[in-house]
Design an enzyme around this catalytic site. Structure first.
Site, PDB file in Angstrom:
ATOM      1  N   SER A   6      36.388  44.232  43.148  1.00 24.24           N
ATOM      2  CA  SER A   6      37.688  44.405  41.958  1.00 24.24           C
ATOM      3  C   SER A   6      38.566  45.507  42.349  1.00 24.24           C
ATOM      4  CB  SER A   6      36.951  44.714  40.677  1.00 24.24           C
ATOM      5  OG  SER A   6      35.898  43.554  40.379  1.00 24.24           O
TER       6      SER A   6
HETATM    7  N1  SAH Z   1      31.088  44.519  40.846  1.00 24.88           N
HETATM    8  C1  SAH Z   1      31.572  44.005  42.292  1.00 24.88           C
HETATM    9  C2  SAH Z   1      32.724  43.040  41.735  1.00 24.88           C
HETATM   10  C3  SAH Z   1      32.372  41.661  42.396  1.00 24.88           C
HETATM   11  S1  SAH Z   1      33.028  40.068  41.689  1.00 24.88           S
HETATM   12  C4  SAH Z   1      32.085  44.821  43.125  1.00 24.88           C
HETATM   13  O1  SAH Z   1      32.455  46.267  42.902  1.00 24.88           O
HETATM   14  O2  SAH Z   1      32.531  44.327  44.416  1.00 24.88           O
HETATM   15  C5  SAH Z   1      31.989  39.595  40.574  1.00 24.88           C
HETATM   16  C6  SAH Z   1      30.807  39.015  41.079  1.00 24.88           C
HETATM   17  O3  SAH Z   1      30.055  38.343  40.162  1.00 24.88           O
HETATM   18  C7  SAH Z   1      30.863  37.905  42.465  1.00 24.88           C
HETATM   19  O4  SAH Z   1      30.163  38.583  43.511  1.00 24.88           O
HETATM   20  C8  SAH Z   1      29.887  36.592  41.678  1.00 24.88           C
HETATM   21  O5  SAH Z   1      29.217  36.159  42.750  1.00 24.88           O
HETATM   22  C9  SAH Z   1      29.259  37.399  40.925  1.00 24.88           C
HETATM   23  N2  SAH Z   1      28.698  36.531  39.619  1.00 24.88           N
HETATM   24  C10 SAH Z   1      29.456  35.430  39.238  1.00 24.88           C
HETATM   25  N3  SAH Z   1      28.709  34.803  38.127  1.00 24.88           N
HETATM   26  C11 SAH Z   1      27.472  35.533  38.107  1.00 24.88           C
HETATM   27  C12 SAH Z   1      26.431  35.447  37.469  1.00 24.88           C
HETATM   28  N4  SAH Z   1      25.965  34.254  36.669  1.00 24.88           N
HETATM   29  N5  SAH Z   1      25.193  36.218  37.580  1.00 24.88           N
HETATM   30  C13 SAH Z   1      25.608  37.230  38.722  1.00 24.88           C
HETATM   31  N6  SAH Z   1      26.444  37.547  39.394  1.00 24.88           N
HETATM   32  C14 SAH Z   1      27.650  36.476  39.401  1.00 24.88           C
END
Ligand code: SAH
Length: 217
Positions: free
Chosen positions: A65
């Site tokens: 993000s």
């Molecule tokens: N906090 C992260 C942002 C990642 S983007 C960072 O700092 O890099 C959001 C993430 O949510 C993605 O990796 C995606 O695979 C995950 N995601 C989506 N649906 C999900 C679910 N039901 N349970 C766990 N993770 C999920």
């Protein structure tokens, strides 16, 4: 290659311009984002853009993000050093690393095994040992360690999952993008009593979709 960049200077500029410059005042958030090396959480080919003002690609078609979104969502939780936090969507592990510098324990769930593994290795290498990662569907939370003082959902869903409300401590706060697959509004939920929740809709954001039983199918 990486040595050509002065990451410490870029990090300081990111915090000054994108975090403090946009009105984030939580000193714990500012301090944490000033020390966590974001360049280690992006793919090596994007290292030179680690402190740019936007999201960046990570494996499994996901994104790390935008720094401001991380700062905003975490500061909305008004965290204390003794708190226990749940994050849904570990992704690169960057936000979990920032959280780990602010609170006592961070529990984070990621649905892509590849990303959970990638984050686990990075966090271990960097010595962030108060972060616990689980591979699974985070739309169901992580009930074994509940209740949480704060819950941050890093992916956008159609609604705030009921299991997450139930895993929030009384007095705790949850922040999550709610809306459509491609654009959402941040929603802040406060559990003010055992059966009483207060909910506020805040600004628009664009995060990747929450895919799971209580998210999108
Ligand atoms: N906090 C992260 C942002 C990642 S983007 C960072 O700092 O890099 C959001 C993430 O949510 C993605 O990796 C995606 O695979 C995950 N995601 C989506 N649906 C999900 C679910 N039901 N349970 C766990 N993770 C999920």
């Amino acid at each position: 290659m990486l040595e050509e960049y002065d990451f410490a200077a870029e990090r300081a500029a990111m915090v000054a311009e994108q975090v403090v410059g946009r009105g984030i005042t939580d000193t714990a958030v500012i301090r944490a984002m000033s020390i966590v090396p974001r360049e280690h959480f992006v793919l090596p080919e994007y290292a030179e853009f680690a402190y740019s003002d936007g999201p960046l690609p990570i494996p499994a078609e996901q994104t790390i993000s935008q720094p401001y979104v991380v700062a905003l969502m975490i500061s909305l939780l008004r965290l204390q050093p003794t708190d226990k936090v749940l994050e849904i969507g570990t992704g690169s592990g960057y936000a979990a690393a920032v959280l780990s510098r602010i609170v006592r324990e961070v529990y984070t769930v990621e649905r892509h095994a590849e990303l959970a593994e990638y984050a686990r290795e990075r966090l271990a290498d960097l010595g962030y040992d108060n972060v616990f990662i689980r591979h699974g569907d985070g739309s169901l939370g992580w009930p074994e360690h509940a209740p949480y003082d704060g819950i941050i959902v890093a992916a956008g869903g159609p609604k705030v999952p009921q299991p997450l409300r139930e895993q929030l401590a009384v007095g705790g706060r949850l922040v999550m993008p709610v809306g459509r697959r491609t654009s959402q509004s941040l929603v802040l939920v406060e559990r003010v009593g055992e059966n009483k929740f207060r909910q506020k809709k805040l600004q628009g954001v664009r995060l990747v979709p929450l895919v799971g039983k209580e998210g999108y199918r």
